[in-house]
Each structure stands twice: as C-alpha cells, then as structure tokens.
Design a protein around this motif. Structure first.
Motif, PDB file in Angstrom:
ATOM      1  N   ASN A 189      26.865 -17.660 -55.236  1.00  0.00           N
ATOM      2  CA  ASN A 189      25.962 -16.918 -54.211  1.00  0.00           C
ATOM      3  C   ASN A 189      25.094 -18.054 -53.277  1.00  0.00           C
ATOM      4  OD1 ASN A 189      24.388 -14.902 -52.981  1.00  0.00           O
ATOM      5  ND2 ASN A 189      24.349 -13.806 -55.130  1.00  0.00           N
ATOM      6  N   ARG A 195      29.962 -14.725 -52.622  1.00  0.00           N
ATOM      7  CA  ARG A 195      29.465 -13.787 -51.726  1.00  0.00           C
ATOM      8  C   ARG A 195      29.386 -14.343 -50.545  1.00  0.00           C
ATOM      9  NH1 ARG A 195      23.667 -13.698 -50.287  1.00  0.00           N
ATOM     10  NH2 ARG A 195      23.554 -11.823 -48.927  1.00  0.00           N
ATOM     11  N   ASP A 198      25.460 -11.005 -58.789  1.00  0.00           N
ATOM     12  CA  ASP A 198      26.474 -12.023 -59.390  1.00  0.00           C
ATOM     13  C   ASP A 198      27.524 -11.080 -60.406  1.00  0.00           C
ATOM     14  OD1 ASP A 198      25.153 -13.735 -57.875  1.00  0.00           O
ATOM     15  OD2 ASP A 198      24.588 -15.111 -59.536  1.00  0.00           O
TER      16      ASP A 198
END
Ligand code: ADP
Length: 425
Positions: free
Chosen positions: A7, A108, A401
């Motif tokens: 991320n 992401r 996550d």
C-alpha cells in the motif's frame, strides 16, 4: 495462501503478509508480518553537524507479534521497497524461507480511471493504464507502478493484483459522474472518479454481514472520515454517488483540504491577487480544512481539545466540519431515496463519538437514533444505534490491507477453479 499487500503512498509505504487457508475468516485476521516505512525523516546526526536533510527512512516492523523500529539510511523509494521485500526472508523479522513462498502480491493503486471497476490481475495493459492515469494522480500512481516493478524484479513471476481506489465508483450513473461544465470536459477525462473505494466497499460488505442481510437489498451511506474524508451512497452493493470527485479535494471539509468551495473564489484570487495554480493547489490541499479554520491543527483530537478549552476558531472548525458532513449525508440520502444503515469509518469515524453524535442528531426525522452509551464505548465493528432506531448505525474499522488481501484470495481462487473446470471438460 501467502498474500503480500503493498500500500504505497507518496511519502510512506505499508506492507502486510497474510497467510490464509481454504476459507476466508469471518473477521479480519492479524497479518503475520507488517512493515510501515516513512520516507524523508530527519537524520538525528544532523543535530550535531547543524545540517538539516530529511533523507532517512523510518521502518516499523511487526512480525509474529514482535514490534521493532529502526531508522535506515536508504537512498531511494525503490531501494526502500527492495529492502522491505528482502526483510520477508532475511533478518530477525523473516517469516518465509524465500521469495518463492509468496503466492500473490496485491497493490493498492489510487487511480484506475473509469475503465477499471474491479480488482484486476497485473498485465502489460494494466501497467500502461496506471502510467497513463498518473496524469490525474502523479504522486500516487507513479509510486504504485514502481512497487509493481520492484516486485517483478525481486519476486519474479508471482501473480500480481491491483485494487483501485476509484474502482468501486467507476459505474456511477452518468448524472452523478459528469460535471456541468462544457461537454468537452468529459472527453478530457474530467469527471467524478471518487476515491476511498476499497474501504467504502469493504464497509458496505461488513455492514451487510453485521446485519445478516444480502448487500443487494440494502441502501447505505458510508462515511470515511480520516485525514481525507468522503461519503458514498451505496444501493444494491453499487456506489451510486460519492462526494470526492475528479480529485480527492471535492466534497467534505477535511484535515488540511478544503473540500468543495465556490469555484468563483479561485478565479477571484487568480484575478485580483495574482495567485498561481500551484499556489492555489497548495492552499486548498495543505492550508485549509480543520487546520485552515482552527489555526490549531488538522487533527480532530486537537481541534476538539482546543474547542473544549474555549478556542472560538476551533469551535467554528468543528461546527463547519459537522455542518458539511450533515448536508452531504443529506445529498447521499437523496441519491438513495432511503436508508437502511449509516457507517462511520477511518480515524475520526471510528474514534470520535462527538462527530458521530453530532452527525446523527439531525437525522432523527428518519427514525435514526444513536445509543449514547454504545456510541461512547464503541471499539468498532458494531452497531451503535438504539434498539428502536429505524436505521442501523455502524462503526467499522478501516482494514484496507485486509480488504485487498481478501480480493487477491478471491481472484486466485476463481482463477484456480476456472482452470480445474476447463481441464475437466
Ligand atoms: P488517513 O486518512 O491518513 O488514513 P486516519 O484514517 O488514520 O488517516 O485518520 C486520521 C485522523 O483521525 C487524525 O487526523 C485524527 O484527526 C483522527 N482521529 C484519530 N483518533 C481520534 C480520536 N480519538 N478522536 C478524534 N479524532 C481522531
């Protein structure tokens, strides 16, 4: 299945490793390994030399329950990601024997434009799209693409998956997505994309689970209130309206971002005070919102403390935050035509009973009633509405996550069963 989630942000990177079996757990499990890296941290040695260069990387690691923190002198973001990946199988925090043990890597990615409405496997086309869309989110998409490339180089041919923050909103009705400027704006890609989609979707699924109902039968308003704030109106599991727009500046008042303001203010400042686009970007993104109005902080905790100590500007900032939250919830309700549940999530949404109570107060006319005791004691992932409330009110912990890991698991499982079916026939 060992699932690594990356991320990446412009100034930080979070990574988690989940180890999942044949079925998904009902509640989010703890990752077996977690690393948080923060770039551009000041070097403590500078105090001795009188220099100041923020070039260090703070690395916080939690592996099998043990937490450590170090300050590393790492040259670039790319090297930091390499360092972080290698620590999965090397050193004290190692949790796998080598890169081959990782089954899938999920990323992401902030901007997927209007073409990607789902989590998707990384292909050369997907990489090209992330690069092309970097024009809309330069700091984020570039960092995320770099993460994908570092994984390719370090872990080889492991399947990679991207979850876009815009994907959940990619099928907004055109009437909600198009800005009423000239039609040619649409050809330039200027439209409402919406953000925080990974968490809005996760909260909608969690709310349905907590209600024991099918998501397809529900009308929900999800309130993501963190440093960045946005709402989504969700009908039958689909985002039908959202407050963030072409950029994450639109909509609600935020920590340092203004949210929606009359665009005439900007042309006025450009005309009469010769403000440049770059300066206005800075003001709207970093000097506005809770910080700009209170002059105290962008952090809601400090704004609340200052308000309680009698600071008039902090009180105004809080009241504006709540006013804008309520009027935008009202707009989402109008887009839904009714409401089964409201969800509060992210830093402020999860932790501020004051904001939840103030936001819910004016919706008594819908039969919505928050239980005062449940509201102050909430630890997340629960209903805080009074038993006789006509609308349920949930506090749901943002688990970005985990939401990405779950998508990776589903995608790989689906691919594996497709493969089995094809080879049966
Ligand atoms: P991000 O959007 O960067 O992921 P978070 O979701 O962690 O941020 O939210 C950060 C914000 O949450 C902080 O700026 C702070 O205002 C708010 N916050 C955290 N804890 C509390 C609390 N106990 N009361 C009020 N606000 C809080």
């Amino acid at each position: 299945m060992k699932i690594l989630v990356l991320n990446a942000g412009s100034s930080s990177q979070k990574s988690s490793l989940y180890d999942l079996g044949d079925s998904l757990p009902g509640r989010p499990p703890e990752p077996v390994w977690e690393v948080r890296m923060e770039y551009g941290v000041a070097d403590p040695r500078d105090q001795e030399t009188g220099e100041s260069s923020a070039h260090m990387t703070r690395v916080r690691t939690k592996a099998r329950g043990t937490a450590t923190e170090t300050l590393a002198d790492i040259g670039s973001r790319r090297e930091a990601t390499e360092h972080m990946l290698a620590s999965l199988w090397r050193g004290d925090a190692a949790v796998v024997s080598g890169p081959q043990e990782v089954d899938v890597v999920g990323h992401r990615v902030v901007h997927g434009g209007s073409d990607y409405s789902d989590t998707t496997r990384v292909t050369p086309e997907v990489k090209a799209a992330i690069k092309r869309l970097a024009v809309f989110a330069p700091l984020h998409n570039q960092a995320e693409l770099e993460g994908i490339e570092v994984v390719e180089q370090t872990l080889g041919a492991v399947p990679q998956v991207v979850a876009f923050d815009t994907a959940f909103h990619a099928r907004l009705p055109m009437s909600a997505a198009v800005y009423p400027g000239p039609y040619s704006w649409l050809d330039l890609g200027i439209r409402r994309y919406g953000f925080h989609g990974i968490n809005h979707q996760y909260c909608a699924e969690s709310a349905a689970q907590l209600l024991g109902k099918d998501l397809d039968s529900l009308r929900l308003v999800t309130c993501h209130l963190g440093n960045g704030c946005s709402l989504a109106a969700i009908r039958n599991g689909r985002s039908v309206d959202t407050t963030m727009g072409f950029t994450p500046l639109d909509g609600l008042m935020m920590g340092t971002r203004s949210g929606s303001v009359d665009p005439g203010i900007l042309t006025y400042l450009m005309r009469t005070m010769r403000r440049s686009g770059a300066r206005l970007d800075e003001v709207l993104n970093h000097e506005s919102g809770l910080l700009g109005i209170s002059g105290v902080s962008s952090d809601m905790r400090q704004v609340l403390a200052a308000m309680q100590a009698g600071n008039a500007r902090a009180k105004l900032a809080f009241e504006m935050f709540v006013h804008r939250l309520r009027r935008n919830i009202g707009a989402m309700l109008a887009s839904l035509g009714g409401l089964d549940a409201m969800v509060f999530t992210a830093g402020i949404g999860e932790n501020s009973p004051e904001v939840r109570a103030a936001a819910g107060e004016e919706f008594g006319f819908l039969g919505l009633k928050i239980d005062a005791a449940k509201n102050t004691q909430s630890r997340g992932d629960e209903d805080i509405a009074a038993p006789d409330s006509a609308v349920r009110v949930f506090v749901i912990r943002a688990q970005e996550d985990w939401a990405i890991a779950r998508e990776c698991w589903r995608l790989l499982r689906a691919a594996a069963s497709d493969y089995t079916e094809r080879h049966k026939s």
